[in-house]
Motif scaffolding. Structure first.
Motif, mmCIF file in Angstrom:
data_model
loop_
_atom_site.group_PDB
_atom_site.id
_atom_site.type_symbol
_atom_site.label_atom_id
_atom_site.label_comp_id
_atom_site.label_asym_id
_atom_site.label_seq_id
_atom_site.Cartn_x
_atom_site.Cartn_y
_atom_site.Cartn_z
ATOM 1 N N GLY A 109 -28.571 4.590 22.194
ATOM 2 C CA GLY A 109 -29.762 4.890 23.426
ATOM 3 C C GLY A 109 -30.671 5.993 22.788
ATOM 4 N N SER A 110 -30.367 6.717 21.686
ATOM 5 C CA SER A 110 -31.358 7.751 21.181
ATOM 6 C C SER A 110 -31.611 7.498 19.895
ATOM 7 N N TRP A 111 -32.722 7.853 19.313
ATOM 8 C CA TRP A 111 -33.255 7.764 18.034
ATOM 9 C C TRP A 111 -33.570 8.955 17.560
ATOM 10 N N GLY A 112 -33.547 9.149 16.222
ATOM 11 C CA GLY A 112 -33.713 10.465 15.498
ATOM 12 C C GLY A 112 -35.379 10.374 14.568
ATOM 13 N N ARG A 113 -35.802 11.634 14.567
ATOM 14 C CA ARG A 113 -36.873 11.669 13.397
ATOM 15 C C ARG A 113 -36.920 12.933 12.833
ATOM 16 N N VAL A 114 -36.424 13.075 11.701
ATOM 17 C CA VAL A 114 -36.182 14.238 10.663
ATOM 18 C C VAL A 114 -37.460 14.656 10.180
ATOM 19 N N GLU A 115 -38.041 15.701 10.460
ATOM 20 C CA GLU A 115 -39.132 16.153 9.745
ATOM 21 C C GLU A 115 -39.208 17.418 9.066
ATOM 22 N N VAL A 116 -39.832 17.167 7.974
ATOM 23 C CA VAL A 116 -39.882 18.222 6.809
ATOM 24 C C VAL A 116 -41.185 19.011 7.071
ATOM 25 N N LEU A 117 -40.828 20.444 7.398
ATOM 26 C CA LEU A 117 -42.167 21.180 7.776
ATOM 27 C C LEU A 117 -42.564 21.890 6.428
ATOM 28 N N ALA A 118 -41.505 21.931 5.596
ATOM 29 C CA ALA A 118 -42.098 22.768 4.223
ATOM 30 C C ALA A 118 -40.723 22.713 3.346
#
Length: 174
Positions: A109-118
């Motif tokens: 029921g949950s999704w993820g978004r890996v975000e690279v900030l630097a």
């Protein structure tokens, strides 16, 4: 909402998902609502697609809870209307938890978004043939219950954002 360009290498493998219910579209074709938040057209057109149970209400009802493949999950496409409900702290190469460095999953029921900030980060989701480097400003989508892990490639700052799809509006008696 599609994020496939930022997620996958084009493998497009399907992920088994549970059927929550059925509805018909404007043309009378059957659509299944899936537990991942996606909707999928299903047609009985042998030999290409063999779903003889579509024509019988009792047989369709018996399929609720059964698995069917979702290609949109395999392509890393977020369900329509997916909304952020939580985010992790920002991690760097020293504070990145061991649990994120080894295979783990996001709950149903949950999704993820890996975000690279630097910096740069390796993102691996072997079940979907994904192994790619993410650079600053890039992200990857993680479907529910699919094993994945990350590894820093030198100095990095990253976080994980969690999303949920809205509850499906399944017509009664479908």
């Amino acid at each position: 909402m599609s994020d496939s360009a930022n997620t996958h290498s084009g493998a497009g493998l399907a992920v088994p998902r549970r059927i929550l219910g059925f509805e018909r579209d404007a043309a009378g074709e059957w659509i299944v609502h899936l537990d991942c938040g996606h909707r999928r057209h299903v047609r009985h057109r042998p030999p290409l697609s063999d779903y003889p149970w579509l024509g019988d209400a009792a047989a369709r009802a018996a399929r609720v809870g059964a698995e069917i493949e979702c290609g949109r999950c395999g392509r890393g496409e977020l369900p329509d209307g997916a909304a952020v409900y939580r985010a992790t702290d920002v991690f760097d190469e020293a504070t990145l938890p061991a649990g994120l460095r080894r295979d783990h999953t996001i709950r149903a029921g949950s999704w993820g978004r890996v975000e690279v900030l630097a910096g740069r980060l390796r993102f691996v989701m072997a079940a979907l043939a994904v192994d790619r480097e993410l650079a600053e400003g890039e992200h990857a989508i993680i479907p529910p219950e699919v094993p994945h892990h990350v590894a820093p490639l030198g100095p990095v700052r990253m976080r994980v954002v969690f999303l949920r799809a809205p509850a499906p509006d399944i017509p009664p008696g479908s």
